[in-house]
Design a protein around this motif. Structure first.
Motif, mmCIF file in Angstrom:
data_model
loop_
_atom_site.group_PDB
_atom_site.id
_atom_site.type_symbol
_atom_site.label_atom_id
_atom_site.label_comp_id
_atom_site.label_asym_id
_atom_site.label_seq_id
_atom_site.Cartn_x
_atom_site.Cartn_y
_atom_site.Cartn_z
ATOM 1 N N PHE A 91 -6.497 22.391 -3.418
ATOM 2 C CA PHE A 91 -6.224 21.401 -2.369
ATOM 3 C C PHE A 91 -6.011 22.100 -1.026
ATOM 4 C CE2 PHE A 91 -5.120 18.756 -6.038
ATOM 5 C CZ PHE A 91 -5.699 17.548 -5.676
ATOM 6 N N GLU A 92 -5.182 23.125 -1.038
ATOM 7 C CA GLU A 92 -4.883 23.846 0.198
ATOM 8 C C GLU A 92 -6.138 24.482 0.785
ATOM 9 O OE1 GLU A 92 -1.034 23.327 -1.865
ATOM 10 O OE2 GLU A 92 -3.031 23.937 -2.502
ATOM 11 N N ARG A 93 -6.938 25.126 -0.050
ATOM 12 C CA ARG A 93 -8.123 25.812 0.456
ATOM 13 C C ARG A 93 -9.133 24.849 1.046
ATOM 14 N NH1 ARG A 93 -10.800 27.941 -3.440
ATOM 15 N NH2 ARG A 93 -9.452 27.584 -5.229
ATOM 16 N N GLU A 94 -9.234 23.649 0.478
ATOM 17 C CA GLU A 94 -10.148 22.638 1.028
ATOM 18 C C GLU A 94 -9.732 22.230 2.434
ATOM 19 O OE1 GLU A 94 -13.067 21.237 0.016
ATOM 20 O OE2 GLU A 94 -12.980 22.856 -1.470
ATOM 21 N N PHE A 95 -8.435 22.047 2.638
ATOM 22 C CA PHE A 95 -7.954 21.673 3.974
ATOM 23 C C PHE A 95 -8.058 22.836 4.948
ATOM 24 C CE2 PHE A 95 -5.573 18.445 1.418
ATOM 25 C CZ PHE A 95 -6.215 17.331 1.957
ATOM 26 N N TRP A 96 -7.768 24.053 4.465
ATOM 27 C CA TRP A 96 -7.881 25.220 5.338
ATOM 28 C C TRP A 96 -9.318 25.407 5.814
ATOM 29 C CZ3 TRP A 96 -4.589 28.453 1.412
ATOM 30 C CH2 TRP A 96 -3.236 28.193 1.641
ATOM 31 N N ILE B 75 -0.383 22.690 6.166
ATOM 32 C CA ILE B 75 -0.334 21.799 5.003
ATOM 33 C C ILE B 75 1.092 21.800 4.463
ATOM 34 C CG2 ILE B 75 -1.331 21.254 2.750
ATOM 35 C CD1 ILE B 75 -3.310 21.292 5.140
ATOM 36 N N VAL B 76 1.683 20.627 4.366
ATOM 37 C CA VAL B 76 3.059 20.501 3.882
ATOM 38 C C VAL B 76 3.044 20.014 2.436
ATOM 39 C CG1 VAL B 76 5.314 19.427 4.235
ATOM 40 C CG2 VAL B 76 3.853 19.938 6.215
ATOM 41 N N GLY B 77 3.660 20.769 1.549
ATOM 42 C CA GLY B 77 3.840 20.336 0.165
ATOM 43 C C GLY B 77 5.223 19.744 -0.001
ATOM 44 N N VAL B 78 5.311 18.597 -0.669
ATOM 45 C CA VAL B 78 6.591 17.893 -0.804
ATOM 46 C C VAL B 78 6.855 17.534 -2.257
ATOM 47 C CG1 VAL B 78 7.973 15.929 -0.028
ATOM 48 C CG2 VAL B 78 6.231 16.884 1.489
ATOM 49 N N ASP B 79 8.072 17.801 -2.706
ATOM 50 C CA ASP B 79 8.485 17.404 -4.050
ATOM 51 C C ASP B 79 9.985 17.139 -4.047
ATOM 52 O OD1 ASP B 79 8.240 16.715 -6.684
ATOM 53 O OD2 ASP B 79 7.899 18.749 -7.431
ATOM 54 N N GLU B 80 10.455 16.503 -5.102
ATOM 55 C CA GLU B 80 11.885 16.173 -5.207
ATOM 56 C C GLU B 80 12.419 16.585 -6.572
ATOM 57 O OE1 GLU B 80 12.964 13.837 -7.576
ATOM 58 O OE2 GLU B 80 10.870 13.533 -8.177
ATOM 59 N N VAL B 81 13.722 16.685 -6.631
ATOM 60 C CA VAL B 81 14.421 16.966 -7.888
ATOM 61 C C VAL B 81 15.663 16.089 -7.937
ATOM 62 C CG1 VAL B 81 15.755 18.684 -9.166
ATOM 63 C CG2 VAL B 81 13.612 19.339 -8.075
ATOM 64 N N GLY B 82 15.948 15.552 -9.108
ATOM 65 C CA GLY B 82 17.202 14.823 -9.279
ATOM 66 C C GLY B 82 17.083 13.316 -9.334
ATOM 67 N N ARG B 83 15.955 12.795 -9.780
ATOM 68 C CA ARG B 83 15.826 11.341 -9.893
ATOM 69 C C ARG B 83 16.550 10.811 -11.130
ATOM 70 N NH1 ARG B 83 9.746 9.320 -8.439
ATOM 71 N NH2 ARG B 83 10.796 7.327 -8.708
ATOM 72 N N GLY B 84 16.668 11.638 -12.171
ATOM 73 C CA GLY B 84 17.206 11.159 -13.430
ATOM 74 C C GLY B 84 18.680 11.334 -13.708
ATOM 75 N N PRO B 85 19.397 12.241 -13.043
ATOM 76 C CA PRO B 85 20.803 12.489 -13.394
ATOM 77 C C PRO B 85 21.721 11.297 -13.161
ATOM 78 C CG PRO B 85 19.918 14.318 -12.129
ATOM 79 C CD PRO B 85 18.905 13.214 -12.061
ATOM 80 N N LEU B 86 22.868 11.336 -13.830
ATOM 81 C CA LEU B 86 23.896 10.306 -13.661
ATOM 82 C C LEU B 86 24.800 10.604 -12.472
ATOM 83 C CD1 LEU B 86 25.034 9.919 -17.389
ATOM 84 C CD2 LEU B 86 23.262 8.620 -16.172
ATOM 85 N N ALA B 87 24.709 11.828 -11.950
ATOM 86 C CA ALA B 87 25.597 12.227 -10.855
ATOM 87 C C ALA B 87 24.874 13.180 -9.916
ATOM 88 C CB ALA B 87 26.851 12.906 -11.404
ATOM 89 N N GLY B 88 25.362 13.226 -8.676
ATOM 90 C CA GLY B 88 24.813 14.144 -7.695
ATOM 91 C C GLY B 88 23.690 13.555 -6.884
ATOM 92 N N PRO B 89 23.224 14.294 -5.881
ATOM 93 C CA PRO B 89 22.198 13.787 -4.969
ATOM 94 C C PRO B 89 20.791 13.926 -5.514
ATOM 95 C CG PRO B 89 22.769 16.015 -4.366
ATOM 96 C CD PRO B 89 23.657 15.653 -5.532
ATOM 97 N N VAL B 90 19.862 13.268 -4.848
ATOM 98 C CA VAL B 90 18.444 13.559 -5.023
ATOM 99 C C VAL B 90 18.072 14.483 -3.870
ATOM 100 C CG1 VAL B 90 17.682 11.503 -3.741
ATOM 101 C CG2 VAL B 90 16.117 12.629 -5.321
ATOM 102 N N VAL B 91 17.325 15.540 -4.175
ATOM 103 C CA VAL B 91 16.983 16.561 -3.183
ATOM 104 C C VAL B 91 15.466 16.686 -3.090
ATOM 105 C CG1 VAL B 91 17.141 19.006 -2.579
ATOM 106 C CG2 VAL B 91 19.104 17.844 -3.618
ATOM 107 N N ALA B 92 14.957 16.598 -1.872
ATOM 108 C CA ALA B 92 13.528 16.790 -1.635
ATOM 109 C C ALA B 92 13.321 18.020 -0.773
ATOM 110 C CB ALA B 92 12.930 15.565 -0.951
ATOM 111 N N CYS B 93 12.162 18.634 -0.925
ATOM 112 C CA CYS B 93 11.845 19.814 -0.124
ATOM 113 C C CYS B 93 10.434 19.697 0.430
ATOM 114 C CB CYS B 93 11.959 21.078 -0.971
ATOM 115 S SG CYS B 93 11.537 22.587 -0.075
ATOM 116 N N ALA B 94 10.253 20.180 1.651
ATOM 117 C CA ALA B 94 8.942 20.267 2.290
ATOM 118 C C ALA B 94 8.671 21.734 2.607
ATOM 119 C CB ALA B 94 8.910 19.428 3.561
#
Length: 254
Positions: free
Chosen positions: A61-66, A73-92
């Motif tokens: 994907f990256e090489r096609e855009f380059w 090119i910004v890659g984005v993902d998150e962690v923490g959708r399933g836990p019972l406690a704490g935040p959801v954290v996304a990164c770019a």
């Protein structure tokens, strides 16, 4: 090399490439230990070859855009959708075109012992890394999907470079002022998204370890807020805290 000790041969191969001529000499050595070194070397080389192939595949994907001169090119993902406690954290994350980290993959597929190592490499070699965080109270107010999208938008908007394209793991983000592509299982198909998943994972784990100092009875440093048996037992004994997601706990009658 026949007069070399096996330990010296092994040390030599750790520092030098094995040539066809050297391989033939080692295989003509009568010592079984030398043959074993050759086998181990070839196994390691094959593993490296597979990792390189995987990394090239995940860079498509990256090489096609380059190639289209879309450099940021910004890659984005998150962690923490399933836990019972704490935040959801996304990164770019924005990676340079010469970025190389063999073994990079979805954070869930990388051994936990390597998370910090990969995290450090990514933040030290990326062009930009930003994080968005939405806490438990707001997750309860707007629901986990909207909280995930908010965290992702926050991380993207913090990128200081002129964005050409955004690659997002699975989630569709509307209202962005840049072109974007949502990729199902993107953390297994894009190095930018995979890098974002690692940074998000380590960031959230660190947050939960800090929270563990305040609420040690819930073992957040071990369970990261997920609904493990020990976590559920702690809720039964001590009740819920301000960092628990009340909307999630309703589903298990708390």
């Amino acid at each position: 090399m026949n007069e070399w000790k096996i330990s010296k041969i092994k040390e030599f191969l750790e520092m030098n490439q094995m040539t066809d001529e050297l391989k033939l000499r080692l295989l003509n050595d009568t010592r079984k230990g030398v043959h074993k070194i050759v086998q181990e070397y070839e196994k390691k080389e094959e593993q490296q070859r597979q990792l390189k192939e995987k990394f090239i595949e995940m860079s498509q994907f990256e090489r096609e855009f380059w190639k289209k001169d879309e450099r940021i090119i910004v890659g984005v993902d998150e962690v923490g959708r399933g836990p019972l406690a704490g935040p959801v954290v996304a990164c770019a994350v924005v990676l340079p075109e010469d970025f190389c980290l063999l073994g990079l993959d979805d954070s869930k597929k990388i051994h936990k012992a390597k998370h910090e190592l990969f995290y450090n490499y990514i933040v030290n070699h990326a062009l930009d890394v930003q994080v968005g965080i939405v806490e438990a109270q707001e997750i309860d107010e707007i629901n986990i999907l909207q909280a995930t999208k908010k965290a992702m938008r926050e991380a993207i908007h913090l990128i200081s470079l002129p964005i050409n394209h955004v690659l997002i793991d699975a989630v569709e983000l509307t209202g962005l002022t840049y072109k974007s592509t949502s990729i199902i299982k993107g953390d297994q198909k894009s190095i930018s998204i995979a890098a974002a998943s690692i940074v998000a994972k380590v960031t959230r784990d660190r947050i939960m370890k800090e929270i563990d100092h305040q609420y040690p009875m819930y073992q957040f440093k071990k369970n990261s807020g997920y609904g493990t048996k020990e976590h559920i037992n702690a809720i039964e004994q001590y009740g819920i805290t301000e960092i628990h997601r009340k909307s999630f706990l309703k589903s298990i009658n708390y």
